[in-house]
Design an enzyme around this catalytic site. Structure first.
Site, PDB file in Angstrom:
ATOM      1  N   LYS A   1     -13.663  -3.339   2.299  1.00  0.00           N
ATOM      2  CA  LYS A   1     -14.463  -2.125   2.079  1.00  0.00           C
ATOM      3  C   LYS A   1     -15.963  -2.344   2.295  1.00  0.00           C
ATOM      4  O   LYS A   1     -16.643  -1.505   2.857  1.00  0.00           O
ATOM      5  CB  LYS A   1     -14.210  -1.583   0.661  1.00  0.00           C
ATOM      6  CG  LYS A   1     -12.832  -0.943   0.504  1.00  0.00           C
ATOM      7  CD  LYS A   1     -12.675  -0.349  -0.885  1.00  0.00           C
ATOM      8  CE  LYS A   1     -11.446   0.534  -0.952  1.00  0.00           C
ATOM      9  NZ  LYS A   1     -11.355   1.284  -2.206  1.00  0.00           N
TER      10      LYS A   1
ATOM     11  N   ASP B   1     -13.350   7.732  -2.758  1.00  0.00           N
ATOM     12  CA  ASP B   1     -12.791   7.310  -4.058  1.00  0.00           C
ATOM     13  C   ASP B   1     -13.361   8.122  -5.228  1.00  0.00           C
ATOM     14  O   ASP B   1     -12.621   8.615  -6.082  1.00  0.00           O
ATOM     15  CB  ASP B   1     -13.069   5.816  -4.308  1.00  0.00           C
ATOM     16  CG  ASP B   1     -12.114   4.913  -3.533  1.00  0.00           C
ATOM     17  OD1 ASP B   1     -10.997   5.367  -3.209  1.00  0.00           O
ATOM     18  OD2 ASP B   1     -12.490   3.767  -3.256  1.00  0.00           O
TER      19      ASP B   1
ATOM     20  N   ALA C   1     -14.266   0.295  -7.844  1.00  0.00           N
ATOM     21  CA  ALA C   1     -13.761   1.592  -8.298  1.00  0.00           C
ATOM     22  C   ALA C   1     -14.727   2.213  -9.301  1.00  0.00           C
ATOM     23  O   ALA C   1     -15.040   3.410  -9.235  1.00  0.00           O
ATOM     24  CB  ALA C   1     -12.375   1.412  -8.933  1.00  0.00           C
TER      25      ALA C   1
ATOM     26  N   SER D   1       0.830  -1.214   0.000  1.00  0.00           N
ATOM     27  CA  SER D   1       0.000   0.000   0.000  1.00  0.00           C
ATOM     28  C   SER D   1       0.863   1.261   0.000  1.00  0.00           C
ATOM     29  O   SER D   1       1.850   1.366   0.733  1.00  0.00           O
ATOM     30  CB  SER D   1      -0.898  -0.002   1.237  1.00  0.00           C
ATOM     31  OG  SER D   1      -1.515   1.263   1.366  1.00  0.00           O
ATOM     32  N   LEU D   2       0.435   2.237  -0.818  1.00  0.00           N
ATOM     33  CA  LEU D   2       1.150   3.519  -0.850  1.00  0.00           C
ATOM     34  C   LEU D   2       0.616   4.478   0.213  1.00  0.00           C
ATOM     35  O   LEU D   2       1.155   5.575   0.377  1.00  0.00           O
ATOM     36  CB  LEU D   2       0.998   4.163  -2.237  1.00  0.00           C
ATOM     37  CG  LEU D   2       1.761   3.462  -3.364  1.00  0.00           C
ATOM     38  CD1 LEU D   2       1.408   4.088  -4.713  1.00  0.00           C
ATOM     39  CD2 LEU D   2       3.258   3.548  -3.127  1.00  0.00           C
ATOM     40  N   SER D   3      -0.424   4.084   0.937  1.00  0.00           N
ATOM     41  CA  SER D   3      -1.025   5.005   1.910  1.00  0.00           C
ATOM     42  C   SER D   3      -0.030   5.503   2.963  1.00  0.00           C
ATOM     43  O   SER D   3       0.015   6.707   3.229  1.00  0.00           O
ATOM     44  CB  SER D   3      -2.234   4.350   2.578  1.00  0.00           C
ATOM     45  OG  SER D   3      -3.235   4.135   1.622  1.00  0.00           O
TER      46      SER D   3
ATOM     47  N   GLY E   1     -16.270  -0.993 -16.823  1.00  0.00           N
ATOM     48  CA  GLY E   1     -16.129  -1.744 -15.579  1.00  0.00           C
ATOM     49  C   GLY E   1     -17.290  -1.440 -14.655  1.00  0.00           C
ATOM     50  O   GLY E   1     -18.008  -0.434 -14.843  1.00  0.00           O
TER      51      GLY E   1
ATOM     52  N   TYR F   1      -2.411   2.949 -12.250  1.00  0.00           N
ATOM     53  CA  TYR F   1      -1.236   3.826 -12.159  1.00  0.00           C
ATOM     54  C   TYR F   1       0.080   3.070 -12.266  1.00  0.00           C
ATOM     55  O   TYR F   1       1.144   3.686 -12.309  1.00  0.00           O
ATOM     56  CB  TYR F   1      -1.272   4.712 -10.905  1.00  0.00           C
ATOM     57  CG  TYR F   1      -1.542   3.977  -9.623  1.00  0.00           C
ATOM     58  CD1 TYR F   1      -2.840   3.853  -9.137  1.00  0.00           C
ATOM     59  CD2 TYR F   1      -0.514   3.417  -8.890  1.00  0.00           C
ATOM     60  CE1 TYR F   1      -3.101   3.183  -7.962  1.00  0.00           C
ATOM     61  CE2 TYR F   1      -0.761   2.753  -7.712  1.00  0.00           C
ATOM     62  CZ  TYR F   1      -2.059   2.637  -7.253  1.00  0.00           C
ATOM     63  OH  TYR F   1      -2.319   1.963  -6.080  1.00  0.00           O
TER      64      TYR F   1
ATOM     65  N   ASN G   1     -14.063   3.540   2.402  1.00  0.00           N
ATOM     66  CA  ASN G   1     -12.595   3.518   2.240  1.00  0.00           C
ATOM     67  C   ASN G   1     -11.875   4.258   3.356  1.00  0.00           C
ATOM     68  O   ASN G   1     -10.656   4.280   3.384  1.00  0.00           O
ATOM     69  CB  ASN G   1     -12.152   4.006   0.849  1.00  0.00           C
ATOM     70  CG  ASN G   1     -12.152   5.515   0.725  1.00  0.00           C
ATOM     71  OD1 ASN G   1     -12.776   6.220   1.516  1.00  0.00           O
ATOM     72  ND2 ASN G   1     -11.459   6.017  -0.279  1.00  0.00           N
TER      73      ASN G   1
HETATM   74  P1  NDP Z   1     -12.980  -5.086  -9.337  1.00  0.00           P
HETATM   75  O1  NDP Z   1     -12.354  -6.432  -9.395  1.00  0.00           O
HETATM   76  O2  NDP Z   1     -13.933  -4.752  -8.236  1.00  0.00           O
HETATM   77  O3  NDP Z   1     -13.753  -4.824 -10.742  1.00  0.00           O
HETATM   78  C1  NDP Z   1     -13.139  -5.064 -11.951  1.00  0.00           C
HETATM   79  C2  NDP Z   1     -14.099  -4.723 -13.101  1.00  0.00           C
HETATM   80  O4  NDP Z   1     -13.373  -4.894 -14.317  1.00  0.00           O
HETATM   81  C3  NDP Z   1     -15.316  -5.635 -13.183  1.00  0.00           C
HETATM   82  O5  NDP Z   1     -16.422  -4.880 -13.612  1.00  0.00           O
HETATM   83  C4  NDP Z   1     -14.919  -6.667 -14.232  1.00  0.00           C
HETATM   84  O6  NDP Z   1     -16.009  -7.128 -15.022  1.00  0.00           O
HETATM   85  C5  NDP Z   1     -14.021  -5.858 -15.140  1.00  0.00           C
HETATM   86  N1  NDP Z   1     -12.988  -6.709 -15.749  1.00  0.00           N
HETATM   87  C6  NDP Z   1     -12.029  -7.423 -15.115  1.00  0.00           C
HETATM   88  N2  NDP Z   1     -11.250  -8.067 -16.000  1.00  0.00           N
HETATM   89  C7  NDP Z   1     -11.746  -7.761 -17.224  1.00  0.00           C
HETATM   90  C8  NDP Z   1     -11.385  -8.141 -18.548  1.00  0.00           C
HETATM   91  N3  NDP Z   1     -10.342  -8.948 -18.778  1.00  0.00           N
HETATM   92  N4  NDP Z   1     -12.106  -7.633 -19.570  1.00  0.00           N
HETATM   93  C9  NDP Z   1     -13.163  -6.806 -19.344  1.00  0.00           C
HETATM   94  N5  NDP Z   1     -13.565  -6.426 -18.116  1.00  0.00           N
HETATM   95  C10 NDP Z   1     -12.852  -6.896 -17.068  1.00  0.00           C
HETATM   96  O7  NDP Z   1     -11.770  -4.052  -9.357  1.00  0.00           O
HETATM   97  P2  NDP Z   1     -11.697  -2.567  -8.774  1.00  0.00           P
HETATM   98  O8  NDP Z   1     -12.950  -1.868  -9.146  1.00  0.00           O
HETATM   99  O9  NDP Z   1     -11.304  -2.598  -7.357  1.00  0.00           O
HETATM  100  O10 NDP Z   1     -10.452  -1.974  -9.583  1.00  0.00           O
HETATM  101  C11 NDP Z   1     -10.519  -1.740 -10.982  1.00  0.00           C
HETATM  102  C12 NDP Z   1      -9.271  -1.001 -11.442  1.00  0.00           C
HETATM  103  O11 NDP Z   1      -9.189   0.281 -10.832  1.00  0.00           O
HETATM  104  C13 NDP Z   1      -7.959  -1.713 -11.085  1.00  0.00           C
HETATM  105  O12 NDP Z   1      -7.080  -1.578 -12.152  1.00  0.00           O
HETATM  106  C14 NDP Z   1      -7.442  -0.940  -9.893  1.00  0.00           C
HETATM  107  O13 NDP Z   1      -6.050  -0.990  -9.796  1.00  0.00           O
HETATM  108  C15 NDP Z   1      -7.914   0.465 -10.227  1.00  0.00           C
HETATM  109  N6  NDP Z   1      -8.105   1.294  -9.030  1.00  0.00           N
HETATM  110  C16 NDP Z   1      -7.428   2.496  -8.975  1.00  0.00           C
HETATM  111  C17 NDP Z   1      -7.585   3.324  -7.898  1.00  0.00           C
HETATM  112  C18 NDP Z   1      -6.852   4.626  -7.856  1.00  0.00           C
HETATM  113  O14 NDP Z   1      -6.841   5.275  -6.798  1.00  0.00           O
HETATM  114  N7  NDP Z   1      -6.251   5.064  -8.930  1.00  0.00           N
HETATM  115  C19 NDP Z   1      -8.480   2.971  -6.773  1.00  0.00           C
HETATM  116  C20 NDP Z   1      -9.137   1.703  -6.952  1.00  0.00           C
HETATM  117  C21 NDP Z   1      -8.945   0.900  -8.034  1.00  0.00           C
HETATM  118  P3  NDP Z   1     -17.085  -8.191 -14.467  1.00  0.00           P
HETATM  119  O15 NDP Z   1     -18.069  -7.397 -13.642  1.00  0.00           O
HETATM  120  O16 NDP Z   1     -17.678  -8.736 -15.712  1.00  0.00           O
HETATM  121  O17 NDP Z   1     -16.311  -9.203 -13.661  1.00  0.00           O
END
Ligand code: NDP
Length: 280
Positions: free
Chosen positions: A75, A111, A140, A24-26, A136, A223, A96
């Site tokens: 969460k 978030d 997030a 974690s970067l927190s 997605g 990121y 969060n």
């Molecule tokens: P989740 O696992 O909760 O959700 C992932 C979503 O992406 C789901 O809707 C899933 O679809 C979809 N998905 C996963 N793999 C694929 C694929 N191969 N093709 C198409 N759709 C796909 O993840 P989070 O919401 O927690 O995180 C999502 C992204 O956001 C991550 O990359 C994370 O690192 C980034 N993030 C960045 C933050 C920041 O502060 N910058 C904070 C939080 C997250 P399905 O519903 O069909 O399974």
């Protein structure tokens, strides 16, 4: 110059719980902020196993921890056992960060607001009246959908692999929320990638880049790497494209404000993330 404050008997403690949490970067972000303002605070990480969130919250009460960040896998579970929830945390069913208000623990979710603040600061994009698209429907994505709607987006299109989760995420935006398919992306002013596609271990593109249009803003929540294939393609087409560092910094900055009541030293927080990511 940042001032070093050595921990003492009066030092106030903030922490993050998660599992895994060592990456974690927190702690890096918050301790940089405490140093920048010479606050007598320290931020540490606690690895708390799935299912142990209730005991961790008891620890927060018993130890008088003054601010708790919450990351995966806690969460949703933490949202179910604090005393009160902010409007955002209640709508998302996810927390969060947790603050103490007297004897009560209050759950927040920064978030989405962090994302919108970063978008305005880094891309000059204001969602009000605009068509925004989110790829997605996970945690997030849901936070981003809700925040875009609250910021006045005319439409929030949600494009997701599994339709059911896409519909649930779109519903968070009320009347503005529209479950959609990829071709609808061509009509969006903003495209947000909230899937993990593009991370180091999932290289690839989350959309058909033939759908990108001049004038669109592209935001990737990822990121690491700093430039995903999607951001590279967008920049090659002359589009404004931002990665997830801004969201990371701004959601933490909003937490910092909740914990300490002080305006966050954004530049110090941003520099700490930049330095840590550059160090690998
Ligand atoms: P989740 O696992 O909760 O959700 C992932 C979503 O992406 C789901 O809707 C899933 O679809 C979809 N998905 C996963 N793999 C694929 C694929 N191969 N093709 C198409 N759709 C796909 O993840 P989070 O919401 O927690 O995180 C999502 C992204 O956001 C991550 O990359 C994370 O690192 C980034 N993030 C960045 C933050 C920041 O502060 N910058 C904070 C939080 C997250 P399905 O519903 O069909 O399974």
């Amino acid at each position: 110059m940042p001032v070093e404050v050595s921990p003492s008997g009066t030092t106030r403690v903030a922490a993050v719980i998660g599992d895994p949490v060592r990456h974690s970067l927190s702690p890096v972000i918050f301790n940089a902020a405490f140093r920048a303002l010479a606050l007598d605070w320290v931020f540490v990480a606690f690895e708390v196993a799935r299912g142990d969130h209730r005991r961790a919250l008891d620890g927060v009460r018993a130890l008088g921890i003054d601010g708790l960040s919450v990351t995966m896998p806690h969460k949703t579970a933490v949202a179910g056992c604090v005393d009160r929830l902010s409007a955002e945390a209640a709508a998302l069913g996810a927390v969060n960060c947790v603050t103490r208000d007297g004897a009560e623990l209050v759950g927040h979710n920064t978030d989405g607001a962090g994302f919108v603040q970063a978008l305005e600061a880094e891309a000059g994009f204001e969602p009000a009246g605009r068509v925004c698209a989110v790829l997605g429907a996970g945690g997030a994505a849901r936070a981003v959908v809700l925040a875009l709607a609250r910021a006045g987006a005319a439409k929030v299109l949600v494009v997701n692999r599994s339709a059911e989760r896409g519909q649930a995420a779109a519903a968070l935006a009320g009347e503005a929320g529209v479950p959609a398919d990829q071709p609808a992306l061509a009509g969006a002013d903003l495209i947000v990638n909230a899937t993990p596609v593009g991370m180091a271990d999932q290289q690839g593109l989350p959309l058909d880049t033939g759908l990108l249009r001049p004038g669109q803003v592209v935001a990737d929540l990822i990121y690491v790497p700093a430039e995903t294939p999607l951001l590279r393609e967008a920049r090659n087409r002359g589009l404004v494209a931002v990665n997830g560092v801004g969201m990371l910094v701004h959601q933490a900055a909003l937490q910092f404000e909740q914990f300490t009541g002080q305006p966050p030293p954004l530049e110090a927080m941003r520099a700490a993330v930049r330095d840590r990511l550059a160090a690998g």
